[in-house]
Write an enzyme that holds these catalytic residues in place. Structure first.
Site, PDB file in Angstrom:
ATOM      1  N   GLY A  77       0.882  -1.116   0.390  1.00  0.00           N
ATOM      2  CA  GLY A  77       0.196   0.070   0.288  1.00  0.00           C
ATOM      3  C   GLY A  77       0.749   1.682   0.019  1.00  0.00           C
ATOM      4  N   ASP A 133       0.366   3.588   3.943  1.00  0.00           N
ATOM      5  CA  ASP A 133      -1.044   3.844   3.116  1.00  0.00           C
ATOM      6  C   ASP A 133      -1.655   4.641   4.443  1.00  0.00           C
ATOM      7  OD1 ASP A 133      -2.116   1.558   3.912  1.00  0.00           O
ATOM      8  OD2 ASP A 133      -2.339   1.011   1.601  1.00  0.00           O
ATOM      9  N   ASP A 136      -5.708   2.723  10.831  1.00  0.00           N
ATOM     10  CA  ASP A 136      -6.439   2.126  10.611  1.00  0.00           C
ATOM     11  C   ASP A 136      -7.123   2.212  12.168  1.00  0.00           C
ATOM     12  OD1 ASP A 136      -9.587   1.595  10.219  1.00  0.00           O
ATOM     13  OD2 ASP A 136      -8.829  -0.885   9.263  1.00  0.00           O
ATOM     14  N   VAL A 186     -11.677   2.746   1.468  1.00  0.00           N
ATOM     15  CA  VAL A 186     -11.366   3.994   0.127  1.00  0.00           C
ATOM     16  C   VAL A 186      -9.837   3.067  -0.326  1.00  0.00           C
ATOM     17  CG1 VAL A 186     -11.526   6.040   1.649  1.00  0.00           C
ATOM     18  CG2 VAL A 186      -9.685   4.648   1.739  1.00  0.00           C
ATOM     19  N   ASP A 192      -5.557  -0.658  -1.951  1.00  0.00           N
ATOM     20  CA  ASP A 192      -5.928  -1.492  -2.634  1.00  0.00           C
ATOM     21  C   ASP A 192      -8.254  -2.211  -2.142  1.00  0.00           C
ATOM     22  OD1 ASP A 192      -4.894  -3.026  -0.795  1.00  0.00           O
ATOM     23  OD2 ASP A 192      -6.212  -5.110  -1.744  1.00  0.00           O
ATOM     24  N   ARG A 198      -5.077  -0.211  -6.629  1.00  0.00           N
ATOM     25  CA  ARG A 198      -3.999   0.437  -6.374  1.00  0.00           C
ATOM     26  C   ARG A 198      -2.983   1.735  -7.219  1.00  0.00           C
ATOM     27  NH1 ARG A 198      -1.606  -2.700  -2.240  1.00  0.00           N
ATOM     28  NH2 ARG A 198      -2.377  -4.348  -2.480  1.00  0.00           N
TER      29      ARG A 198
HETATM   30  P1  IMP Z   1      -4.468  -1.840  10.756  1.00  0.00           P
HETATM   31  O1  IMP Z   1      -3.929  -3.083  10.658  1.00  0.00           O
HETATM   32  O2  IMP Z   1      -5.629  -2.099  11.586  1.00  0.00           O
HETATM   33  O3  IMP Z   1      -3.854  -0.062  10.927  1.00  0.00           O
HETATM   34  O4  IMP Z   1      -4.908  -1.961   9.026  1.00  0.00           O
HETATM   35  C1  IMP Z   1      -4.039  -0.798   8.079  1.00  0.00           C
HETATM   36  C2  IMP Z   1      -3.887  -1.682   6.702  1.00  0.00           C
HETATM   37  O5  IMP Z   1      -5.565  -2.361   6.745  1.00  0.00           O
HETATM   38  C3  IMP Z   1      -3.698  -0.813   5.873  1.00  0.00           C
HETATM   39  O6  IMP Z   1      -2.461  -0.352   5.402  1.00  0.00           O
HETATM   40  C4  IMP Z   1      -4.852  -1.210   4.540  1.00  0.00           C
HETATM   41  O7  IMP Z   1      -3.961  -2.393   4.004  1.00  0.00           O
HETATM   42  C5  IMP Z   1      -5.705  -1.873   4.934  1.00  0.00           C
HETATM   43  N1  IMP Z   1      -6.635  -1.402   4.897  1.00  0.00           N
HETATM   44  C6  IMP Z   1      -7.471  -0.706   6.463  1.00  0.00           C
HETATM   45  N2  IMP Z   1      -8.599   0.849   5.795  1.00  0.00           N
HETATM   46  C7  IMP Z   1      -8.046   0.051   4.202  1.00  0.00           C
HETATM   47  C8  IMP Z   1      -9.242   1.193   3.159  1.00  0.00           C
HETATM   48  O8  IMP Z   1     -10.036   1.948   3.205  1.00  0.00           O
HETATM   49  N3  IMP Z   1      -9.197   0.492   1.697  1.00  0.00           N
HETATM   50  C9  IMP Z   1      -7.957   0.091   2.002  1.00  0.00           C
HETATM   51  N4  IMP Z   1      -7.172  -1.180   2.769  1.00  0.00           N
HETATM   52  C10 IMP Z   1      -7.316  -0.413   4.553  1.00  0.00           C
HETATM   53 MG    MG Z   2      -1.557  -1.873   3.540  1.00  0.00          MG
END
Ligand code: IMP
Ligand code: MG
Length: 209
Positions: A77, A133, A136, A186, A192, A198
């Site tokens: 990402g 990227d 979350d 998004v 993606d 992407r």
């Molecule tokens: P986390 O570990 O929950 O913070 O997730 C991070 C990863 O989830 C990011 O690096 C993205 O690959 C994926 N992700 C989270 N939200 C989105 C989104 O809205 N669109 C696409 N990928 C997302």
């Molecule tokens: Mg990612």
């Protein structure tokens, strides 16, 4: 081009209108036969992204001046973000890539995170700027920060292009955020859906197609 294999089914590809309306996007990128599909709802235009990257580089460059810097991007990402940001940093730096995949089962929202050990860059005695990227839940970045510290980095700071409001469960200290966005799924500029979209030069909410 001559193809001998069976052509794939034609696909809806909601790219053309959105790109055509963005002055930062070279019109020659657009495939001429792809104007009849629904447009993405653009959240952040290519021009807004590029302008913000210059602002971010202006913050980062003096902070790392005269420090041994390794910029570590999280695959896949962060590739657009990484490529565009480093070209604005006129200073010595190294680039590393790291791969992390989370296994999210149907019943759990955040499962095990697997970090590919073979790709881990050597960050001993280096200051690390970890790029992703999007922040979350924070699970991925929290784990990667710890791993990089364990590898002997002098410091590990986090920079994300996007931060989703109200989603963070795991505490991650983030040094610099490009844009705060609402809790919507998004795509584009590295992000993606099923590994697609992407390459869009903007960030958009995927339309229902
Ligand atoms: P986390 O570990 O929950 O913070 O997730 C991070 C990863 O989830 C990011 O690096 C993205 O690959 C994926 N992700 C989270 N939200 C989105 C989104 O809205 N669109 C696409 N990928 C997302
Ligand atoms: Mg990612």
């Amino acid at each position: 081009m001559i193809w001998n294999d069976r052509p794939a089914e034609p696909r809806n590809w909601p790219i053309a209108d959105a790109m055509a309306s963005d002055p930062a996007v070279d019109a020659t990128w657009l495939a001429p036969d792809r104007t009849d599909y629904p447009a993405m709802r653009i959240l952040i235009t290519a021009a807004q992204i590029q302008k913000r990257l210059s602002e971010m580089a202006a913050v980062l460059a003096p902070a790392y001046r005269d420090r041994p810097l390794t910029i570590v991007g999280v695959l896949t990402g962060s590739v657009m973000f990484l490529a565009d940001l480093v070209r604005r940093l006129d200073m010595p730096l190294r680039i590393g890539l790291i791969q992390a995949s989370s296994y999210r089962g149907e019943t759990t929202t955040s499962g095990e995170l697997y970090v590919s050990p073979g790709l881990m860059p050597d960050v001993r005695d280096r200051h690390v700027l970890l790029l992703d990227d999007i922040l979350d839940t924070g699970q991925t970045l929290k784990r990667l920060v710890q791993d990089l510290r364990d590898q002997g980095a002098l410091s590990v700071k986090v920079c994300v292009l996007l931060q989703k409001k109200g989603r963070q469960i795991h505490h991650v200290e983030v040094e610099l955020v490009g844009f705060e966005i609402p809790d919507e799924f998004v795509v584009g500029y590295g992000l993606d859906y099923n590994d697609e979209y992407r390459q869009l030069p903007y960030i958009a909410v995927l339309p229902a197609i």
